[in-house]
Scaffold this motif. Structure first.
Motif, PDB file in Angstrom:
ATOM      1  N   GLN A   1       0.836  -1.201   0.000  1.00 47.33           N
ATOM      2  CA  GLN A   1       0.000   0.000   0.000  1.00 47.33           C
ATOM      3  C   GLN A   1       0.874   1.257   0.000  1.00 47.33           C
ATOM      4  N   PRO A   2       0.561   2.252  -0.839  1.00 41.50           N
ATOM      5  CA  PRO A   2       1.373   3.470  -0.877  1.00 41.50           C
ATOM      6  C   PRO A   2       1.154   4.388   0.322  1.00 41.50           C
ATOM      7  N   ALA A   3      -0.035   4.329   0.961  1.00 40.79           N
ATOM      8  CA  ALA A   3      -0.330   5.202   2.093  1.00 40.79           C
ATOM      9  C   ALA A   3      -1.551   4.690   2.822  1.00 40.79           C
ATOM     10  N   LEU A   4      -1.666   5.045   4.102  1.00 39.44           N
ATOM     11  CA  LEU A   4      -2.812   4.614   4.892  1.00 39.44           C
ATOM     12  C   LEU A   4      -4.117   5.185   4.356  1.00 39.44           C
ATOM     13  N   ILE A   5      -4.072   6.419   3.860  1.00 38.44           N
ATOM     14  CA  ILE A   5      -5.286   7.043   3.341  1.00 38.44           C
ATOM     15  C   ILE A   5      -5.818   6.287   2.137  1.00 38.44           C
ATOM     16  N   VAL A   6      -4.928   5.704   1.353  1.00 37.04           N
ATOM     17  CA  VAL A   6      -5.348   4.905   0.199  1.00 37.04           C
ATOM     18  C   VAL A   6      -6.073   3.655   0.680  1.00 37.04           C
ATOM     19  N   ALA A   7      -5.555   3.022   1.737  1.00 36.38           N
ATOM     20  CA  ALA A   7      -6.222   1.850   2.306  1.00 36.38           C
ATOM     21  C   ALA A   7      -7.603   2.223   2.843  1.00 36.38           C
ATOM     22  N   ALA A   8      -7.714   3.405   3.462  1.00 30.11           N
ATOM     23  CA  ALA A   8      -9.011   3.853   3.982  1.00 30.11           C
ATOM     24  C   ALA A   8     -10.019   4.042   2.850  1.00 30.11           C
ATOM     25  N   VAL A   9      -9.553   4.614   1.739  1.00 25.77           N
ATOM     26  CA  VAL A   9     -10.431   4.777   0.573  1.00 25.77           C
ATOM     27  C   VAL A   9     -10.859   3.416   0.049  1.00 25.77           C
ATOM     28  N   GLY A  10      -9.936   2.457   0.032  1.00 21.34           N
ATOM     29  CA  GLY A  10     -10.274   1.117  -0.431  1.00 21.34           C
ATOM     30  C   GLY A  10     -11.322   0.451   0.438  1.00 21.34           C
ATOM     31  N   LEU A  11     -11.205   0.615   1.754  1.00 23.23           N
ATOM     32  CA  LEU A  11     -12.218   0.066   2.653  1.00 23.23           C
ATOM     33  C   LEU A  11     -13.581   0.668   2.377  1.00 23.23           C
ATOM     34  N   LYS A  12     -13.609   1.966   2.096  1.00 27.51           N
ATOM     35  CA  LYS A  12     -14.878   2.624   1.781  1.00 27.51           C
ATOM     36  C   LYS A  12     -15.502   2.038   0.518  1.00 27.51           C
ATOM     37  N   TYR A  13     -14.711   1.903  -0.548  1.00 27.17           N
ATOM     38  CA  TYR A  13     -15.245   1.417  -1.817  1.00 27.17           C
ATOM     39  C   TYR A  13     -15.713  -0.039  -1.726  1.00 27.17           C
ATOM     40  N   HIS A  14     -15.029  -0.849  -0.945  1.00 25.38           N
ATOM     41  CA  HIS A  14     -15.361  -2.269  -0.896  1.00 25.38           C
ATOM     42  C   HIS A  14     -16.448  -2.596   0.127  1.00 25.38           C
TER      43      HIS A  14
ATOM     44  N   ARG B   1      -5.247  11.779  -5.635  1.00 26.00           N
ATOM     45  CA  ARG B   1      -5.444  13.136  -5.135  1.00 26.00           C
ATOM     46  C   ARG B   1      -5.260  13.244  -3.630  1.00 26.00           C
ATOM     47  N   LEU B   2      -5.180  12.092  -2.961  1.00 20.56           N
ATOM     48  CA  LEU B   2      -5.083  12.089  -1.509  1.00 20.56           C
ATOM     49  C   LEU B   2      -3.668  11.859  -1.007  1.00 20.56           C
ATOM     50  N   THR B   3      -2.727  11.669  -1.922  1.00 18.69           N
ATOM     51  CA  THR B   3      -1.340  11.440  -1.540  1.00 18.69           C
ATOM     52  C   THR B   3      -0.431  12.383  -2.330  1.00 18.69           C
ATOM     53  N   THR B   4       0.817  12.401  -1.934  1.00 27.99           N
ATOM     54  CA  THR B   4       1.800  13.223  -2.645  1.00 27.99           C
ATOM     55  C   THR B   4       2.327  12.519  -3.888  1.00 27.99           C
ATOM     56  N   ARG B   5       1.936  11.263  -4.061  1.00 27.65           N
ATOM     57  CA  ARG B   5       2.382  10.493  -5.216  1.00 27.65           C
ATOM     58  C   ARG B   5       1.246  10.366  -6.216  1.00 27.65           C
ATOM     59  N   SER B   6       1.577  10.426  -7.492  1.00 27.29           N
ATOM     60  CA  SER B   6       0.561  10.308  -8.532  1.00 27.29           C
ATOM     61  C   SER B   6       0.494   8.905  -9.123  1.00 27.29           C
TER      62      SER B   6
END
Length: 454
Positions: free
Chosen positions: A96-109, A336-341
């Protein structure tokens, strides 16, 4: 089914939350596009909060994973639990690139899974009379206004104020000089699953009217079919035509009656008659525009998309391996939620099925597909065992929704996900009630035999 409906004054808070949730699913796009675009992000999250608020209210003194008891004899609870476990594990994937990305994934799933618990509880307390009234309310207060907005959008130039997406800088898609309509939804991708669902529901109601010789349902179903047929091609999408056609064809084969093909011919003839007599030539304008787009589009593009879906397991195993890169890594807002694209495992294309495999890995994807197949099997049994118009409308609509999403992802599309898990919950309720009835009837002969032998 319950013989008495719950009175309006006795509706618990979670029922109102469930109704508000679905109103936001079909209507928050209008708020975000036309009325309060500055609050687009809070409105996008609001429906999640409403649904989970209702769910927490419902499970306050109940088992949070409560499903109808007859389902314990099926694979559905086990596979549902396995899917949730896979998603939770993938949220902790070290790739995972960032915790916020994992949080978004939990929301979508997982955000809409409470529907599998709430919808059966709602249906258990609805009588057939209340259900039919609800269908009329949906047709007059929700579906027809959405159709009217879509038709008005189609009659306006692409640059008109009503033809915009979330973020006015994005160019409006058009076909044959007409805009590809979105109605009250933020994008075309949200409107098309709603139209597919409406097609399934409309034809299910119409078929039910003939099967049970119900004049009211014939009128309601015929009107829904005609209204949906007018706006269906105005999205400019061929999938919104072909996917329902395939799903409905399988439904007709699955139905126990021999007259289903006659019903379909009657439905098609009635739809054409109503459109031509009431709407005139303008009602066919969407079909003419779609025909022009089909003629201009190369067949290789459609073939490429079909082959991409069919090759998903092979490409997914090659790119994601057994364990994938973690949930959220291919969610649209993640960059858009991380510093990486960009990061390992992110696929920028439009292959939603492959993006899902990249998140879950081939093992997780197989578990999800197995869950979908188990739900489809339950819906097939519910269609065959239907003894009332309410049972058949719910079972047939859900069967079409479930079969049309077997290999397609639902997690990346909010509207698709809400309709999919809601349909799953509805058919689980119907199947469970049918199973209780079947077990009760199976015990009755034994009881009579015991009484006779005394």
């Amino acid at each position: 089914m319950s013989t008495t409906a719950v009175s309006k004054s006795s509706h618990p808070a979670w029922v109102w939350c469930l109704g508000l949730f679905y109103l936001l699913v079909v209507g928050d796009g209008a708020l975000r596009k036309w009325f309060i675009p500055s609050q687009a992000t809070p409105l996008f999250v609001l429906k999640d909060l409403v649904l989970w608020g209702g769910y927490l209210t419902y499970v306050w003194k109940r088992d949070p994973f409560e499903l109808p008891r007859p389902l314990q004899s099926t694979w559905v609870p086990l596979l549902l639990g396995a899917y949730i476990s896979v998603v939770l594990l993938q949220a902790a994937n070290p790739r995972q690139p960032a915790l916020i990305v994992a949080a978004v994934g939990l929301k979508y799933h997982l955000a809409f899974l409470p529907l599998v618990v709430l919808v059966p509880a709602l249906i258990a307390d609805i009588s057939q009379k209340t259900f039919v009234r609800g269908l009329w309310a949906y047709a007059l207060c929700i579906h027809l206004p959405i159709v009217a907005i879509g038709v008005y959008q189609f009659s306006q130039p692409p640059g008109a104020w009503i033809n915009q997406y979330i973020g006015s800088a994005e160019q409006i898609a058009s076909v044959a000089g007409n805009p590809r309509v979105t109605a009250t939804f933020p994008y075309i991708g949200g409107f098309t699953p709603y139209l597919e669902f409406s097609t399934f529901l409309s034809i299910s109601v119409f078929l039910t009217g003939f099967r049970w010789n119900n004049k009211g349902l014939k009128i309601l179903g015929g009107g829904l079919v005609a209204a949906t047929a007018v706006v269906l091609p105005m999205t400019g999408s061929r999938s919104v035509i072909f996917i329902p056609a395939i799903a409905l064809g399988v439904l007709l084969i699955a139905m126990p009656t021999r007259r289903q093909w006659l019903y379909l011919v009657v439905a098609a003839a009635f739809s054409v008659f109503v459109i031509s007599s009431v709407g005139g030539t303008w009602a066919f304008s969407g079909w003419r525009a779609l025909n022009e787009r089909v003629e201009e589009t190369e067949d290789e593009e459609a073939e490429r998309r079909i082959m991409n879906v069919l090759k998903t397991p092979i490409d997914g195993l090659e790119k994601a391996g057994l364990f994938g890169y973690g949930v959220g890594t291919n969610a649209t807002p993640a960059p858009r939620l991380t510093t990486r694209s960009d990061w390992e495992g992110r696929f920028p294309g439009d292959r939603g099925s492959l993006r899902l495999v990249l998140e879950l890995g081939i093992l997780g994807w197989l578990i999800l597909v197995s869950l979908k197949l188990a739900l489809l099997h339950v819906s097939f049994q519910a269609v065959r065992a239907s003894r009332s118009s309410m049972e058949f409308i719910i079972a047939a609509t859900a069967f079409c929704v479930l079969i049309s999403n077997i290999v397609l992802p639902v997690v990346f599309n909010v509207v698709d996900s809400a309709l999919y898990w809601g349909s799953a919950g509805a058919v689980l309720a119907v199947w469970s009630q049918q199973e209780v009835r079947r077990q009760k009837e199976a015990r009755q002969p034994r009881a009579r035999t015991s009484t006779t032998s005394m």
